[in-house]
Design a protein around this motif. Structure first.
Motif, PDB file in Angstrom:
ATOM      1  N   ARG A  73     -26.203  34.704   5.393  1.00 33.93           N
ATOM      2  CA  ARG A  73     -27.573  34.479   5.337  1.00 33.93           C
ATOM      3  C   ARG A  73     -28.362  35.726   5.544  1.00 33.93           C
ATOM      4  NH1 ARG A  73     -31.666  33.158   8.622  1.00 33.93           N
ATOM      5  NH2 ARG A  73     -33.655  32.427   7.697  1.00 33.93           N
ATOM      6  N   ASN A  74     -29.194  36.334   4.186  1.00 31.73           N
ATOM      7  CA  ASN A  74     -29.979  37.626   4.608  1.00 31.73           C
ATOM      8  C   ASN A  74     -29.034  38.668   5.184  1.00 31.73           C
ATOM      9  OD1 ASN A  74     -31.999  36.058   3.967  1.00 31.73           O
ATOM     10  ND2 ASN A  74     -32.821  35.826   6.035  1.00 31.73           N
ATOM     11  N   GLY A  75     -27.625  39.065   4.413  1.00 26.95           N
ATOM     12  CA  GLY A  75     -26.934  39.897   4.951  1.00 26.95           C
ATOM     13  C   GLY A  75     -26.135  39.780   6.237  1.00 26.95           C
ATOM     14  N   ALA A  76     -26.257  38.698   7.006  1.00 29.23           N
ATOM     15  CA  ALA A  76     -25.616  38.422   8.222  1.00 29.23           C
ATOM     16  C   ALA A  76     -24.658  37.280   8.417  1.00 29.23           C
ATOM     17  CB  ALA A  76     -26.758  38.071   9.136  1.00 29.23           C
ATOM     18  N   ILE A  77     -23.506  37.325   9.034  1.00 26.12           N
ATOM     19  CA  ILE A  77     -22.746  36.224   9.061  1.00 26.12           C
ATOM     20  C   ILE A  77     -23.294  35.382  10.135  1.00 26.12           C
ATOM     21  CG2 ILE A  77     -20.406  35.531   9.677  1.00 26.12           C
ATOM     22  CD1 ILE A  77     -19.337  38.162   8.407  1.00 26.12           C
ATOM     23  N   ILE A  78     -23.590  34.169   9.504  1.00 26.78           N
ATOM     24  CA  ILE A  78     -24.458  32.954  10.477  1.00 26.78           C
ATOM     25  C   ILE A  78     -23.259  32.084  10.710  1.00 26.78           C
ATOM     26  CG2 ILE A  78     -26.636  33.796  10.016  1.00 26.78           C
ATOM     27  CD1 ILE A  78     -25.559  30.581   8.312  1.00 26.78           C
ATOM     28  N   GLY A  79     -22.134  31.968  10.104  1.00 28.35           N
ATOM     29  CA  GLY A  79     -21.069  30.735  10.417  1.00 28.35           C
ATOM     30  C   GLY A  79     -19.799  31.409  10.091  1.00 28.35           C
ATOM     31  N   PHE A  80     -18.897  30.734  10.801  1.00 26.53           N
ATOM     32  CA  PHE A  80     -17.349  31.316  10.594  1.00 26.53           C
ATOM     33  C   PHE A  80     -16.542  30.098  11.036  1.00 26.53           C
ATOM     34  CE2 PHE A  80     -13.269  33.124  12.228  1.00 26.53           C
ATOM     35  CZ  PHE A  80     -13.113  33.908  11.225  1.00 26.53           C
ATOM     36  N   GLY A  81     -15.345  30.025  10.375  1.00 26.40           N
ATOM     37  CA  GLY A  81     -14.308  29.292  10.714  1.00 26.40           C
ATOM     38  C   GLY A  81     -12.978  30.006  10.263  1.00 26.40           C
ATOM     39  N   ARG A  82     -11.841  29.453  10.669  1.00 24.10           N
ATOM     40  CA  ARG A  82     -10.427  29.927  10.169  1.00 24.10           C
ATOM     41  C   ARG A  82      -9.399  28.717  10.648  1.00 24.10           C
ATOM     42  NH1 ARG A  82      -6.869  32.738  13.941  1.00 24.10           N
ATOM     43  NH2 ARG A  82      -7.747  32.574  15.914  1.00 24.10           N
ATOM     44  N   ALA A  83      -8.326  28.915   9.861  1.00 27.05           N
ATOM     45  CA  ALA A  83      -7.332  27.967   9.982  1.00 27.05           C
ATOM     46  C   ALA A  83      -6.009  28.409   9.935  1.00 27.05           C
ATOM     47  CB  ALA A  83      -7.513  26.687   9.163  1.00 27.05           C
ATOM     48  N   THR A  84      -5.121  28.169  10.474  1.00 29.46           N
ATOM     49  CA  THR A  84      -3.645  28.346  10.230  1.00 29.46           C
ATOM     50  C   THR A  84      -2.891  27.156   9.758  1.00 29.46           C
ATOM     51  OG1 THR A  84      -3.022  28.212  12.472  1.00 29.46           O
ATOM     52  CG2 THR A  84      -3.470  30.309  11.869  1.00 29.46           C
ATOM     53  N   SER A  85      -1.982  27.437   9.040  1.00 29.69           N
ATOM     54  CA  SER A  85      -1.142  26.145   8.284  1.00 29.69           C
ATOM     55  C   SER A  85      -0.030  26.427   7.798  1.00 29.69           C
ATOM     56  CB  SER A  85      -2.255  25.769   7.028  1.00 29.69           C
ATOM     57  OG  SER A  85      -1.489  24.732   6.331  1.00 29.69           O
ATOM     58  N   ASP A  86       1.093  25.628   7.847  1.00 29.92           N
ATOM     59  CA  ASP A  86       2.239  25.730   7.039  1.00 29.92           C
ATOM     60  C   ASP A  86       2.291  25.325   5.663  1.00 29.92           C
ATOM     61  OD1 ASP A  86       2.460  22.828   7.295  1.00 29.92           O
ATOM     62  OD2 ASP A  86       3.727  23.092   9.131  1.00 29.92           O
ATOM     63  N   GLY A  87       1.033  24.605   5.348  1.00 31.41           N
ATOM     64  CA  GLY A  87       1.047  24.038   3.808  1.00 31.41           C
ATOM     65  C   GLY A  87       1.525  22.723   3.462  1.00 31.41           C
ATOM     66  N   ILE A  88       2.099  22.233   4.633  1.00 27.23           N
ATOM     67  CA  ILE A  88       2.523  20.761   4.177  1.00 27.23           C
ATOM     68  C   ILE A  88       2.302  19.685   5.425  1.00 27.23           C
ATOM     69  CG2 ILE A  88       4.997  21.823   4.703  1.00 27.23           C
ATOM     70  CD1 ILE A  88       4.825  19.035   2.324  1.00 27.23           C
ATOM     71  N   TYR A  89       2.890  20.246   6.642  1.00 31.90           N
ATOM     72  CA  TYR A  89       2.982  19.496   7.685  1.00 31.90           C
ATOM     73  C   TYR A  89       1.821  19.493   8.945  1.00 31.90           C
ATOM     74  CZ  TYR A  89       7.311  17.694   6.161  1.00 31.90           C
ATOM     75  OH  TYR A  89       8.281  17.166   5.339  1.00 31.90           O
ATOM     76  N   ARG A  90       1.561  20.640   9.195  1.00 35.33           N
ATOM     77  CA  ARG A  90       0.732  20.887  10.112  1.00 35.33           C
ATOM     78  C   ARG A  90      -0.504  22.111  10.171  1.00 35.33           C
ATOM     79  NH1 ARG A  90       2.466  16.824  11.244  1.00 35.33           N
ATOM     80  NH2 ARG A  90       3.497  16.228  13.154  1.00 35.33           N
ATOM     81  N   ALA A  91      -1.750  21.823  10.490  1.00 39.68           N
ATOM     82  CA  ALA A  91      -2.498  23.016  10.239  1.00 39.68           C
ATOM     83  C   ALA A  91      -3.444  23.040  11.591  1.00 39.68           C
ATOM     84  CB  ALA A  91      -3.632  22.581   8.981  1.00 39.68           C
ATOM     85  N   VAL A  92      -4.233  23.961  11.970  1.00 42.45           N
ATOM     86  CA  VAL A  92      -4.921  24.163  13.095  1.00 42.45           C
ATOM     87  C   VAL A  92      -6.147  24.914  12.776  1.00 42.45           C
ATOM     88  CG1 VAL A  92      -5.101  24.554  15.668  1.00 42.45           C
ATOM     89  CG2 VAL A  92      -2.550  24.270  14.604  1.00 42.45           C
ATOM     90  N   LEU A  93      -7.248  24.255  13.388  1.00 46.91           N
ATOM     91  CA  LEU A  93      -8.583  25.045  12.980  1.00 46.91           C
ATOM     92  C   LEU A  93      -8.856  25.793  14.283  1.00 46.91           C
ATOM     93  CD1 LEU A  93     -11.086  22.272  11.644  1.00 46.91           C
ATOM     94  CD2 LEU A  93      -9.290  23.430  10.294  1.00 46.91           C
ATOM     95  N   TRP A  94      -9.630  26.953  14.038  1.00 49.44           N
ATOM     96  CA  TRP A  94      -9.615  27.786  15.220  1.00 49.44           C
ATOM     97  C   TRP A  94     -11.185  28.286  15.088  1.00 49.44           C
ATOM     98  CZ3 TRP A  94      -5.781  27.516  18.506  1.00 49.44           C
ATOM     99  CH2 TRP A  94      -4.542  27.415  18.167  1.00 49.44           C
ATOM    100  N   ASP A  95     -11.765  28.520  15.969  1.00 48.35           N
ATOM    101  CA  ASP A  95     -13.115  29.555  16.180  1.00 48.35           C
ATOM    102  C   ASP A  95     -14.442  29.162  15.306  1.00 48.35           C
ATOM    103  OD1 ASP A  95     -11.707  31.230  17.869  1.00 48.35           O
ATOM    104  OD2 ASP A  95     -11.157  32.607  16.400  1.00 48.35           O
ATOM    105  N   ILE A  96     -14.388  27.831  15.258  1.00 46.09           N
ATOM    106  CA  ILE A  96     -15.589  27.421  14.458  1.00 46.09           C
ATOM    107  C   ILE A  96     -16.948  27.486  14.870  1.00 46.09           C
ATOM    108  CG2 ILE A  96     -16.518  25.241  13.224  1.00 46.09           C
ATOM    109  CD1 ILE A  96     -13.441  25.901  12.437  1.00 46.09           C
ATOM    110  N   ILE A  97     -17.868  28.596  14.296  1.00 49.50           N
ATOM    111  CA  ILE A  97     -18.778  28.811  15.159  1.00 49.50           C
ATOM    112  C   ILE A  97     -20.136  29.128  14.129  1.00 49.50           C
ATOM    113  CG2 ILE A  97     -19.961  30.859  16.175  1.00 49.50           C
ATOM    114  CD1 ILE A  97     -17.078  31.790  16.834  1.00 49.50           C
ATOM    115  N   VAL A  98     -21.141  28.496  14.374  1.00 48.64           N
ATOM    116  CA  VAL A  98     -22.610  28.603  13.793  1.00 48.64           C
ATOM    117  C   VAL A  98     -23.502  29.241  14.651  1.00 48.64           C
ATOM    118  CG1 VAL A  98     -24.340  27.152  12.853  1.00 48.64           C
ATOM    119  CG2 VAL A  98     -22.246  26.840  12.238  1.00 48.64           C
TER     120      VAL A  98
END
Ligand SMILES: CC(C)(COP(=O)(O)OP(=O)(O)OC[C@H]1O[C@@H](n2cnc3c(N)ncnc32)[C@H](O)[C@@H]1OP(=O)(O)O)[C@@H](O)C(=O)NCCC(=O)NCCS
Length: 160
Positions: A73-98
């Motif tokens: 928003r207005n040139g700034a990062i105001i939210g973030f999130g990331r995930a790691t995943s094997d694409g079939i069995y397991r994924a994990v969410l990390w660093d969800i921030i607003v």
């Protein structure tokens, strides 16, 4: 609390390893936007566990992420999130921030929904996450507290 117009927001779902953001600092419309320093600012100011991460570490965490989402928003990062995943069995969410001043207006939900909708996550059998203070947020997104399993952590003694 700061209010915003939806049309001022840009959500980017980055490719695996977020190469544009990681190597060139690209933001909305693939424009150079000093994305890494803006992400560092969000990490330093808006979550207790991401403070003081250096640029090398931020590049490394992006390189190791299957999916990353930035909200601008207005040139700034105001939210973030990331995930790691094997694409079939397991994924994990990390660093969800607003950003603090924009919380409780549906932006965290947008970030998590974008991660969950991504092709590497949307068919995975189980998506995990760990949270200290945000159980209610995840509950309303369909996550259930797990009472059957124990969380184990092995911390590196060599972590810099
Ligand atoms: C957790 C976080 C990402 C939520 O983002 P957000 O933009 O405020 O969340 P949303 O506005 O999308 O919330 C959607 C719903 O989740 C629930 N919720 C969100 N934050 C909540 C809180 N602190 N307490 C109770 N319920 C909450 C509410 O039901 C909310 O809907 P409502 O506002 O209409 O009641 C944000 O608070 C944050 O960045 N916190 C600091 C970093 C952090 O702790 N991240 C979690 C890491 S596991």
């Amino acid at each position: 609390m700061t209010f915003f117009k939806m049309q001022d927001l840009k959500l980017i779902q980055h490719a695996a390893g977020a190469p544009g953001l990681r190597l060139l600092g690209l933001g909305p419309n693939y424009l150079p936007s000093k994305g890494l320093s803006k992400l560092k600012l969000l990490f330093d100011q808006h979550a207790f566990w991401t403070k003081n991460r250096n640029y090398k570490s931020i590049r490394r965490l992006l390189a190791g992420s299957t999916v990353a989402v930035t909200l601008w928003r207005n040139g700034a990062i105001i939210g973030f999130g990331r995930a790691t995943s094997d694409g079939i069995y397991r994924a994990v969410l990390w660093d969800i921030i607003v950003s603090d001043e924009l919380q409780r207006q549906g932006l965290g939900r947008k970030v998590v929904e974008a991660l969950l909708a991504s092709p590497k996550i949307n068919k995975v059998e189980r998506v995990y996450l760990m949270t200290t203070n945000s159980s209610e947020f995840y509950r309303q997104l369909g996550f259930e507290k797990c009472s059957k399993q124990n969380l184990f952590i092995r911390s590196s003694k060599n972590f810099y």
